[in-house]
Design an enzyme around this catalytic site. Structure first.
Site, PDB file in Angstrom:
ATOM      1  N   GLY A  46       0.822  -1.218   0.000  1.00  0.00           N
ATOM      2  CA  GLY A  46       0.000   0.000   0.000  1.00  0.00           C
ATOM      3  C   GLY A  46       0.851   1.261   0.000  1.00  0.00           C
ATOM      4  O   GLY A  46       0.544   2.248  -0.682  1.00  0.00           O
ATOM      5  N   CYS A  47       1.941   1.215   0.740  1.00  0.00           N
ATOM      6  CA  CYS A  47       2.813   2.387   0.843  1.00  0.00           C
ATOM      7  C   CYS A  47       3.531   2.653  -0.478  1.00  0.00           C
ATOM      8  O   CYS A  47       3.735   3.804  -0.870  1.00  0.00           O
ATOM      9  CB  CYS A  47       3.822   2.195   1.976  1.00  0.00           C
ATOM     10  SG  CYS A  47       2.978   1.966   3.570  1.00  0.00           S
ATOM     11  N   THR A  48       3.891   1.581  -1.172  1.00  0.00           N
ATOM     12  CA  THR A  48       4.528   1.728  -2.481  1.00  0.00           C
ATOM     13  C   THR A  48       3.515   2.302  -3.478  1.00  0.00           C
ATOM     14  O   THR A  48       3.843   3.192  -4.262  1.00  0.00           O
ATOM     15  CB  THR A  48       5.087   0.367  -2.968  1.00  0.00           C
ATOM     16  OG1 THR A  48       6.061  -0.066  -2.012  1.00  0.00           O
ATOM     17  CG2 THR A  48       5.728   0.493  -4.333  1.00  0.00           C
ATOM     18  N   ALA A  51       3.167   6.029  -2.660  1.00  0.00           N
ATOM     19  CA  ALA A  51       4.375   6.776  -3.028  1.00  0.00           C
ATOM     20  C   ALA A  51       4.510   6.900  -4.543  1.00  0.00           C
ATOM     21  O   ALA A  51       4.813   7.981  -5.068  1.00  0.00           O
ATOM     22  CB  ALA A  51       5.612   6.097  -2.443  1.00  0.00           C
TER      23      ALA A  51
END
Length: 154
Positions: A46-48, A51
């Site tokens: 999710g963070c990738t 970003a």
């Protein structure tokens, strides 16, 4: 008692270490708009997604006199690896003691597989040239965060 920031509130100023090891303050960006986004951990799915969404929208964001600052509890080395791997054109901030996350009300008790722990709630705050919050989204999905933050820039 968790702080909840709302549209119209003054964004809390902070000093942070960047992915290059230098120190910046939020107030250094007065005169520009800032998308300040919080994410739980470098290089997780999710963070990738979040970003890389900001990376892909970065030309549009820059056209609107804005910068992106990503915040997580990861350290400088982790941020450098994440930034290089995904070619991120913006600054990542180290918040190992989660003071920035706490100031923005996004350090919260979470639960996974019945186990409770403390961590960052995925969120973003769009801050205008005068340091005032013009968009706030907490517990937001990665793709939704990018769309909403960019839309808030007008």
């Amino acid at each position: 008692m968790t702080v909840r920031l709302n549209v119209g509130d003054q964004a809390p100023d902070f000093t942070a270490t960047t992915d290059t090891g230098s120190t910046i303050r939020l107030s250094d960006f007065r005169g520009k708009r800032v998308i300040l986004y919080f994410y739980p951990k470098d290089d997780t799915s999710g963070c990738t997604t979040q970003a890389c969404g900001f990376r892909d929208a970065y030309p549009q964001i820059e056209e609107k006199n804005a910068v992106v600052l990503g915040v997580s509890p990861d350290g400088v080395k982790s941020h450098q690896k994440f930034k290089t791997k995904h070619n991120l054109p913006f600054t990542l901030l180290v918040d190992e003691d989660h003071t920035i996350a706490e100031a923005y009300g996004v350090w919260a008790e979470k639960s996974m597989y019945g186990k409770k722990y403390w961590g960052i709630e995925r969120s973003h705050f769009v801050i205008d040239e005068h340091g005032v919050i013009v968009e706030a989204a907490v517990k937001v999905k990665p793709e939704e965060s990018v769309k909403r933050a960019v839309a808030a820039l007008g």
